[in-house]
Write a protein that holds these residues in place. Structure first.
Motif: not given
Length: 89
Positions: A49-60, A8-11
């Protein structure tokens, strides 16, 4: 395994310091032809959104065992210029 809190912090770190296109470029540095719209089944003409893009990148990254490389790359981008923007994390 990384704790949910650290993910979550990374996101939050990614979404607070980078735009969606920049987050996709970070993904491209780790994966060939990375695209958050395709991974989220969002049509290309719709912005995410940047938040969604970050969440996708972290999960991927976690799914492909590259989460530590993403953390390392994020740290290396600190105090650099990325996409004509000075990054200070």
């Amino acid at each position: 395994m990384i704790s949910p809190s650290l993910k979550n912090h990374l996101t939050e770190l990614l979404s607070g310091n980078f735009h969606t296109k920049q987050i996709d470029e970070i993904g491209n540095l780790l994966f060939s032809s990375y695209n958050s719209n395709k991974l989220s089944d969002t049509p290309e003409h719709i912005s995410i959104s940047p938040r969604k893009a970050a969440k996708i990148l972290v999960a991927y990254s976690e799914k492909n065992n590259k989460l530590f490389q993403l953390i390392k790359l994020t740290i290396e981008l600190d105090d650099s210029i990325f996409f004509n923007k000075h990054i200070h994390i």
